[in-house]
Scaffold this motif. Structure first.
Motif, PDB file in Angstrom:
ATOM      1  N   LEU A  35     -18.158  -5.808  18.212  1.00  0.00           N
ATOM      2  CA  LEU A  35     -17.646  -6.145  19.535  1.00  0.00           C
ATOM      3  C   LEU A  35     -16.241  -6.741  19.455  1.00  0.00           C
ATOM      4  N   VAL A  36     -16.026  -7.628  18.493  1.00  0.00           N
ATOM      5  CA  VAL A  36     -14.715  -8.258  18.343  1.00  0.00           C
ATOM      6  C   VAL A  36     -13.660  -7.218  17.985  1.00  0.00           C
ATOM      7  N   GLN A  37     -14.000  -6.303  17.071  1.00  0.00           N
ATOM      8  CA  GLN A  37     -13.045  -5.266  16.695  1.00  0.00           C
ATOM      9  C   GLN A  37     -12.693  -4.369  17.874  1.00  0.00           C
ATOM     10  N   ASP A  38     -13.701  -3.984  18.644  1.00  0.00           N
ATOM     11  CA  ASP A  38     -13.440  -3.150  19.820  1.00  0.00           C
ATOM     12  C   ASP A  38     -12.656  -3.924  20.877  1.00  0.00           C
ATOM     13  N   LEU A  39     -12.961  -5.208  21.021  1.00  0.00           N
ATOM     14  CA  LEU A  39     -12.226  -6.044  21.965  1.00  0.00           C
ATOM     15  C   LEU A  39     -10.752  -6.107  21.585  1.00  0.00           C
ATOM     16  N   GLU A  40     -10.473  -6.387  20.328  1.00  0.00           N
ATOM     17  CA  GLU A  40      -9.087  -6.486  19.876  1.00  0.00           C
ATOM     18  C   GLU A  40      -8.325  -5.189  20.131  1.00  0.00           C
ATOM     19  N   LYS A  41      -8.963  -4.068  19.836  1.00  0.00           N
ATOM     20  CA  LYS A  41      -8.307  -2.776  20.022  1.00  0.00           C
ATOM     21  C   LYS A  41      -8.061  -2.493  21.499  1.00  0.00           C
ATOM     22  N   ALA A  42      -9.038  -2.791  22.351  1.00  0.00           N
ATOM     23  CA  ALA A  42      -8.889  -2.541  23.783  1.00  0.00           C
ATOM     24  C   ALA A  42      -7.799  -3.420  24.390  1.00  0.00           C
ATOM     25  N   VAL A  43      -7.715  -4.675  23.945  1.00  0.00           N
ATOM     26  CA  VAL A  43      -6.663  -5.571  24.424  1.00  0.00           C
ATOM     27  C   VAL A  43      -5.296  -5.068  23.964  1.00  0.00           C
ATOM     28  N   CYS A  44      -5.202  -4.682  22.702  1.00  0.00           N
ATOM     29  CA  CYS A  44      -3.945  -4.233  22.119  1.00  0.00           C
ATOM     30  C   CYS A  44      -3.415  -2.986  22.831  1.00  0.00           C
ATOM     31  N   GLU A  45      -4.315  -2.109  23.265  1.00  0.00           N
ATOM     32  CA  GLU A  45      -3.908  -0.868  23.912  1.00  0.00           C
ATOM     33  C   GLU A  45      -3.748  -1.013  25.425  1.00  0.00           C
ATOM     34  N   ASP A  97      -6.081  -1.774  27.678  1.00  0.00           N
ATOM     35  CA  ASP A  97      -7.208  -1.250  28.444  1.00  0.00           C
ATOM     36  C   ASP A  97      -8.177  -2.333  28.900  1.00  0.00           C
ATOM     37  N   PHE A  98      -8.147  -3.482  28.241  1.00  0.00           N
ATOM     38  CA  PHE A  98      -9.074  -4.558  28.570  1.00  0.00           C
ATOM     39  C   PHE A  98      -8.297  -5.860  28.645  1.00  0.00           C
ATOM     40  N   HIS A  99      -8.675  -6.709  29.607  1.00  0.00           N
ATOM     41  CA  HIS A  99      -7.877  -7.898  29.892  1.00  0.00           C
ATOM     42  C   HIS A  99      -8.774  -9.133  29.924  1.00  0.00           C
ATOM     43  N   PRO A 100      -8.911  -9.819  28.798  1.00  0.00           N
ATOM     44  CA  PRO A 100      -9.790 -10.990  28.755  1.00  0.00           C
ATOM     45  C   PRO A 100      -9.228 -12.144  29.570  1.00  0.00           C
ATOM     46  N   VAL A 101     -10.128 -12.930  30.115  1.00  0.00           N
ATOM     47  CA  VAL A 101      -9.766 -14.126  30.868  1.00  0.00           C
ATOM     48  C   VAL A 101     -10.113 -15.341  30.030  1.00  0.00           C
ATOM     49  N   LEU A 102      -9.124 -16.210  29.807  1.00  0.00           N
ATOM     50  CA  LEU A 102      -9.345 -17.461  29.093  1.00  0.00           C
ATOM     51  C   LEU A 102      -9.058 -18.610  30.037  1.00  0.00           C
ATOM     52  N   CYS A 103      -9.344 -19.824  29.616  1.00  0.00           N
ATOM     53  CA  CYS A 103      -9.116 -20.969  30.477  1.00  0.00           C
ATOM     54  C   CYS A 103      -8.667 -22.148  29.630  1.00  0.00           C
ATOM     55  N   THR A 104      -7.890 -23.016  30.244  1.00  0.00           N
ATOM     56  CA  THR A 104      -7.366 -24.176  29.525  1.00  0.00           C
ATOM     57  C   THR A 104      -7.469 -25.418  30.399  1.00  0.00           C
ATOM     58  N   GLY A 105      -7.675 -26.522  29.742  1.00  0.00           N
ATOM     59  CA  GLY A 105      -7.608 -27.836  30.364  1.00  0.00           C
ATOM     60  C   GLY A 105      -6.782 -28.717  29.450  1.00  0.00           C
ATOM     61  N   LEU A 106      -6.692 -29.963  29.755  1.00  0.00           N
ATOM     62  CA  LEU A 106      -5.897 -30.872  28.939  1.00  0.00           C
ATOM     63  C   LEU A 106      -6.511 -30.981  27.541  1.00  0.00           C
ATOM     64  N   GLY A 107      -5.817 -30.442  26.540  1.00  0.00           N
ATOM     65  CA  GLY A 107      -6.295 -30.492  25.166  1.00  0.00           C
ATOM     66  C   GLY A 107      -7.391 -29.498  24.862  1.00  0.00           C
ATOM     67  N   VAL A 108      -7.692 -28.583  25.782  1.00  0.00           N
ATOM     68  CA  VAL A 108      -8.797 -27.642  25.606  1.00  0.00           C
ATOM     69  C   VAL A 108      -8.283 -26.216  25.791  1.00  0.00           C
ATOM     70  N   GLY A 109      -8.658 -25.335  24.875  1.00  0.00           N
ATOM     71  CA  GLY A 109      -8.402 -23.915  25.060  1.00  0.00           C
ATOM     72  C   GLY A 109      -7.183 -23.368  24.357  1.00  0.00           C
ATOM     73  N   ALA A 110      -6.344 -24.232  23.771  1.00  0.00           N
ATOM     74  CA  ALA A 110      -5.117 -23.741  23.136  1.00  0.00           C
ATOM     75  C   ALA A 110      -5.434 -22.899  21.904  1.00  0.00           C
ATOM     76  N   ILE A 111      -6.341 -23.367  21.053  1.00  0.00           N
ATOM     77  CA  ILE A 111      -6.667 -22.635  19.829  1.00  0.00           C
ATOM     78  C   ILE A 111      -7.280 -21.276  20.155  1.00  0.00           C
ATOM     79  N   GLU A 112      -8.177 -21.256  21.132  1.00  0.00           N
ATOM     80  CA  GLU A 112      -8.805 -19.989  21.519  1.00  0.00           C
ATOM     81  C   GLU A 112      -7.760 -18.992  22.022  1.00  0.00           C
ATOM     82  N   LEU A 113      -6.788 -19.487  22.767  1.00  0.00           N
ATOM     83  CA  LEU A 113      -5.737 -18.608  23.277  1.00  0.00           C
ATOM     84  C   LEU A 113      -4.850 -18.101  22.141  1.00  0.00           C
ATOM     85  N   LEU A 114      -4.516 -18.968  21.199  1.00  0.00           N
ATOM     86  CA  LEU A 114      -3.706 -18.555  20.058  1.00  0.00           C
ATOM     87  C   LEU A 114      -4.432 -17.516  19.208  1.00  0.00           C
ATOM     88  N   GLU A 115      -5.742 -17.649  19.100  1.00  0.00           N
ATOM     89  CA  GLU A 115      -6.516 -16.650  18.364  1.00  0.00           C
ATOM     90  C   GLU A 115      -6.420 -15.288  19.039  1.00  0.00           C
TER      91      GLU A 115
END
Length: 714
Positions: free
Chosen positions: A255-265, A267-285
């Motif tokens: 799933l992760v491999q397909d997700l990465e490929k779909a985002v890169c091309e 075709d797929f647009h993940p939604v992330l979220c951030t709060g104060l001190g939360v979510g930066a690492i996940e977004l950088l990944e």
């Protein structure tokens, strides 16, 4: 690829290639309306990677910045601003863009320089029209995109509501990768929908991993199913969907491999979220693993200087140099700094490059074709310029001392000059007339305006010879205010706005005859010239005709052109309100001359007097320029736009649906009524409307307006 130690749904990037390789670079533009939290998000990412000491803090529901050490916020709201950082061996160039429609030029420059886009959406305010338009622009070129929902710490935050709006407005392929866990208005952590783990940030900002509580099971199941189905729909493995529907568990690594490929091309647009001190690492990944490296993104079209396409140029540090100036700034102390995206080759300090023009000569930007020596290279962060040894293909660097290069220009090898096709630049449609406040300001104004034009390709400078006004064509009121502020503070030039004059015309309302008599005797060589003219109007667009009907030599042949010259001179000066006369036929049918006192100048003056006399015998009409407007608006605003155009003495010619919920409205509207239409349309359409204008013809001005303008001019 999921790494339990990293904790994110995508895991940490295991690769750490050399920093001077294209696959170790990510160029990401941040897009969103003003106040969405782009700058705060940049600060969080910089703080999370140790680039700065700390990000902002929340006081009374508002984020307060502590990022003064590099002054990254200075004019960030109206400028394209770079912020580089490094995460897991990958250099990430963040490009923070303005959130106002007036500065869409900088925003599109950011899109050109980047390989992927983060759409920043506030959890309190949702999506504005400009953000929606830019999403559609990116979709047309399949630019990789992700959505970041910010301001979850705010008391009015509504993650579920804004998520639903994103899915409705942005369309298919939009699904959350994480869910926020909010307690008493504070974001305590995130739930990874793929890993089904709770990443807890409640312990002073340090992330720990644990199992989510039973109270989250239903919510996780609902969103996780949508996410997995979205990923599988973009997978090249057609058996995955069938296996998933049959209840077979799908390996998270697949799933992760397909997700990465779909985002890169794109075709797929993940939604992330951030709060104060939360979510930066996940977004950088996500950025390092899901967004494409520069060599994976299509190269803009490249041609020779004579327009021949050039193929086989790739994002290769060893290839031929092709770079583009995406932003120009000038400072009276530092000089000119050019922000440059290197698409191919390697840029080094002190090398000589060829600067090719960008095709905006009609806006006052010359088409360059010169060689220049590159100054120092640096990696900018706020006001800091950290010097670097080179800029490789895929990177974005700041270049000093390019005194001729402007925004949009191409830098290439001297032996092989090349030109990159210019990116789409909006037309400035708000005219603002200015004048210097003092003689000292007037002396410095030309050079200062030249620098502004070099920095900003959306600015057009016009010296209108007819109205004798200096006109700045801007994107809107905020754009105008920023330009005038820069003139004052950066270049020390004070100017004031004055009323814009529209170039009117005059014509005759009927046929008449008149005599011009220029007879003077001063004791010496006198003046003697008499001419009889017949003046009649021509149809609109008929121009000027001069007819010679002299018989018997009453006006000598050598003086007939003199009469025409005098008539033309008076037409240029006007006969009623000082505007040029058009659409008339003037016939010279009689006159008198003197063997000694007649001269070229005498008959020129007689021709002028005759035309003025003719204008006193019949009505004269003031003509106003009429433009053809093509207004593109959302369907829900068509009625308001058509009603407004009619109130501007316009004639609506028709409407045409153009798809994606938009309509093209065509109308003919007097120029006097559309000088501020750029501002009014934006207000009517909530920032989503655009228009184009083109001169059509001159038409008679209504009598009450004509009398008013004539009184003002005389």
């Amino acid at each position: 690829m999921a790494d339990k130690n990293a904790g994110g749904a995508m895991g940490a990037a295991g690769r750490a290639p050399a920093a001077d390789k294209a696959d170790a670079i990510r160029n990401v533009v941040l897009v969103g309306h003003s106040g969405a939290g782009k700058t705060t998000l940049v600060e969080q990412l910089l703080a999370a990677t140790g680039t700065i000491q700390r990000a902002g803090r929340v006081e009374d529901g508002n984020t307060v910045s502590d990022f003064d050490e590099v002054e990254v916020r200075q004019q960030r709201s109206v400028n394209l601003t770079p912020a580089p950082l490094t995460f897991n061996g990958i250099k990430i160039n963040l490009l923070d863009t303005p959130g106002y429609a007036d500065f869409v030029g900088d925003l599109r420059a950011g899109l050109r320089a980047a390989d992927a886009a983060l759409f920043v959406v506030s959890a309190t305010d949702g999506i504005d029209g400009l953000t929606q338009m830019l999403w559609e622009e990116c979709a047309q070129v399949r630019m990789p995109r992700a959505v970041v929902i910010t301001k979850l710490d705010h008391q009015r935050a509504d993650f579920d509501g804004v998520l639903a709006t994103c899915q409705e407005v942005f369309g298919d392929g939009v699904a959350p990768l994480y869910l926020p866990v909010i307690t008493n208005g504070n974001v305590n952590g995130l739930i990874g929908l793929l890993t089904q783990k709770f990443y807890n940030y409640a312990g002073g900002g340090t992330r720990t991993e644990k199992e989510p509580g039973a109270e989250y099971e239903a919510r996780i199941e609902e969103h996780r199913g949508v996410l997995i189905e979205g990923i599988i729909q973009e997978s090249e493995d057609e058996s995955l969907m069938e296996r998933y529907l049959e209840g077979e568990p799908i390996d998270i690594k697949v799933l992760v491999q397909d997700l990465e490929k779909a985002v890169c091309e794109g075709d797929f647009h993940p939604v992330l979220c951030t709060g104060l001190g939360v979510g930066a690492i996940e977004l950088l990944e996500l950025v390092t693993q899901g967004f494409p490296a520069p060599h994976e993104h299509p190269m803009p079209e490249i041609t020779t200087l004579d327009g021949k396409p050039v193929a086989n140029i790739a994002c290769d540090p060893d290839g031929p140099l092709v770079a583009e100036v995406v932003k120009t700034t000038s400072d009276p102390y530092v000089g000119r700094i050019s922000l440059v995206r290197v698409f191919s080759g390697t840029l080094r300090p002190d090398m000589t490059v060829h600067v090719s023009g960008h095709g905006l000569a009609e806006r006052g930007h010359e088409d360059h074709d010169v060689d220049e020596r590159v100054g120092a290279l640096s990696c900018p962060l706020g006001k800091q310029q950290r010097q670097i040894a080179k800029g490789v293909a895929g990177d974005i660097v700041a270049v000093a001392k390019l005194s001729r290069a402007e925004t949009g220009d191409t830098l290439s090898e001297v032996e092989r000059p090349l030109l990159m096709t210019a990116w789409d630049m909006p037309e400035p449609l708000l005219p603002v007339a200015i004048r210097a406040k003092s003689k000292a300001d007037e002396d410095k104004l030309g050079q200062a305006l030249g620098r502004l034009v070099a920095e900003d390709p959306t600015l057009r400078l016009e010296n209108n010879a007819e109205t004798r006004q200096l006109v700045l064509w801007c994107m809107g009121e905020a754009h105008t205010d920023v330009l005038l502020d820069r003139l004052a503070k950066r270049h020390g030039v004070e100017v004031e706005r004055i009323g814009l004059r529209v170039p009117l015309r005059e014509t005759f309302g009927g046929r008449t005859q008149a005599m011009g008599r220029n007879v003077k005797q001063t004791g010496g060589h006198g003046q003697y010239a008499i001419c009889h003219l017949e003046v009649e109007p021509l149809p609109s667009g008929g121009g000027f005709e001069f007819v010679d009907k002299i018989v018997g030599g009453v006006v000598p042949r050598q003086f007939i052109p003199s009469v025409e010259k005098g008539v033309r001179a008076q037409m240029d000066r006007g006969v009623r309100a000082g505007y040029p006369v058009v659409d008339v036929r003037v016939t010279l049918y009689d006159g008198k001359a003197h063997s000694v006192d007649s001269s070229d100048m005498a008959f020129q003056i007689a021709g002028q007097l005759a035309l003025k006399e003719a204008a006193s015998k019949v009505p004269t009409l003031l003509l106003e320029p009429v433009d053809e407007l093509s207004v593109l608006v959302s369907d829900e605003h068509v009625g308001a736009v058509m009603s407004d155009l009619s109130s501007r003495r316009g004639r609506v010619l028709g409407t045409e649906p153009v798809g994606r919920g938009r309509t093209l409205v065509k109308a003919e509207v007097p120029q006097l009524e559309v000088t501020r239409y750029a501002i009014d349309l934006r207000s009517m359409s909530h920032g989503t409307g655009t228009f184009q204008r083109a001169f059509l013809r001159y038409e008679p001005l209504p009598p009450h307006l004509a009398d008013k303008l004539a009184a003002e001019s005389g």
